[in-house]
Design a protein around this motif. Structure first.
Motif, short mmCIF file in Angstrom:
data_model
loop_
_atom_site.label_atom_id
_atom_site.label_comp_id
_atom_site.label_asym_id
_atom_site.label_seq_id
_atom_site.Cartn_x
_atom_site.Cartn_y
_atom_site.Cartn_z
N LEU A 1 39.99 53.64 14.13
CA LEU A 1 40.03 52.21 14.92
C LEU A 1 38.46 52.35 15.87
O LEU A 1 38.19 51.66 16.48
N VAL B 1 36.55 46.04 13.00
CA VAL B 1 36.51 46.28 14.51
C VAL B 1 35.50 45.60 15.39
O VAL B 1 34.33 45.62 14.79
N LEU C 1 45.93 45.84 18.26
CA LEU C 1 44.85 46.83 18.10
C LEU C 1 43.35 46.38 18.33
O LEU C 1 42.30 46.91 18.20
N VAL D 1 41.51 44.38 16.14
CA VAL D 1 40.95 44.43 15.16
C VAL D 1 41.17 43.38 14.17
O VAL D 1 42.27 42.40 14.33
#
Length: 232
Positions: free
Chosen positions: A141, A165, A190, A192
């Motif tokens: 990530l 990302v 997250l 993303v």
């Protein structure tokens, strides 16, 4: 004789030099040619200016088109563990087959050494909500851009998937010389965006040896600086 008389006498005398009568037709021809020449030069200048502007616009378009895509090597997926648990949003791709709907989600797992890591998982979701994971790939990530770009085979119901990302509005993809439709959904937990390719006949041949072109764009339609190729 005073000064006034002398002036009158001088004005009455004929000029020392005689001038030929004016050729009106000749003057008109010369003036016409000069006007035509000026119009020709002005028109040429306008054409040159137009071509310069058109060329610059065309050059920008060619440049943008050349920048739209960057080559990405597709990674090989792994068989997913049957007990992985979704962490956060389960993304419904809208793709379905006899086993259920194709979904994508992140899972937080530990490897053989006990170290924690993320995985991106492709699974079937049955009508009763049961998830059957099929394929997975490790998910890093960190860093902006494309990550974990992998083929959906041998599951064969999602040609390609991965995540991005950074802020992104939409994707473009090219495979085998033609456009490959790509959809995406944000995973807010997250920060993303998961993306996936929609089924297409010639996309069935995508494997880890395949080369795909991907690009990412912001909400203004501009190509992201880090929207070409996999994130590093």
């Amino acid at each position: 004789m005073n000064d006034v008389d002398r002036l009158r006498e001088a004005m009455a005398e004929p000029p020392d030099q005689c001038f030929a009568p004016v050729d009106v037709a000749r003057v008109m021809r010369i003036g016409g040619r000069r006007r035509a020449r000026r119009r020709l030069l002005t028109g040429a200048a306008m054409i040159v200016a137009f071509m310069a502007v058109a060329g610059s616009v065309l050059g920008v378009q060619i440049f943008r088109d050349a920048q739209d895509h960057s080559t990405v090597t597709v990674s090989a997926p792994h068989t997913a563990a049957t007990d992985v648990v979704p962490m956060g949003t389960v993304v419904d791709t809208g793709i379905a087959d006899a086993e259920g709907r194709a979904v994508l989600f992140f899972a937080h797992v530990r490897d053989a050494t006990g170290s924690a890591k993320y995985q991106l998982v492709l699974a079937h979701k049955a009508a009763d909500g049961k998830l059957t994971p099929t394929l997975t790939i490790d998910a890093d990530l960190s860093g902006n851009g494309f990550h974990s770009v992998t083929t959906g085979h041998p599951g064969s119901y999602v040609p390609l998937f991965g995540f991005f990302v950074g802020p992104v509005q939409h994707f473009k993809s090219v495979y085998a010389g033609g456009p490959l439709p790509v959809d995406g959904q944000r995973v807010p937990e997250l920060n993303v965006t998961i993306f996936w390719a929609l089924p297409k006949y010639d996309a069935e041949g995508i494997t880890q040896a395949s080369v795909v072109q991907l690009s990412a764009f912001d909400d203004q339609g501009a190509l992201l600086d880090y929207g070409q190729g996999p994130g590093r």
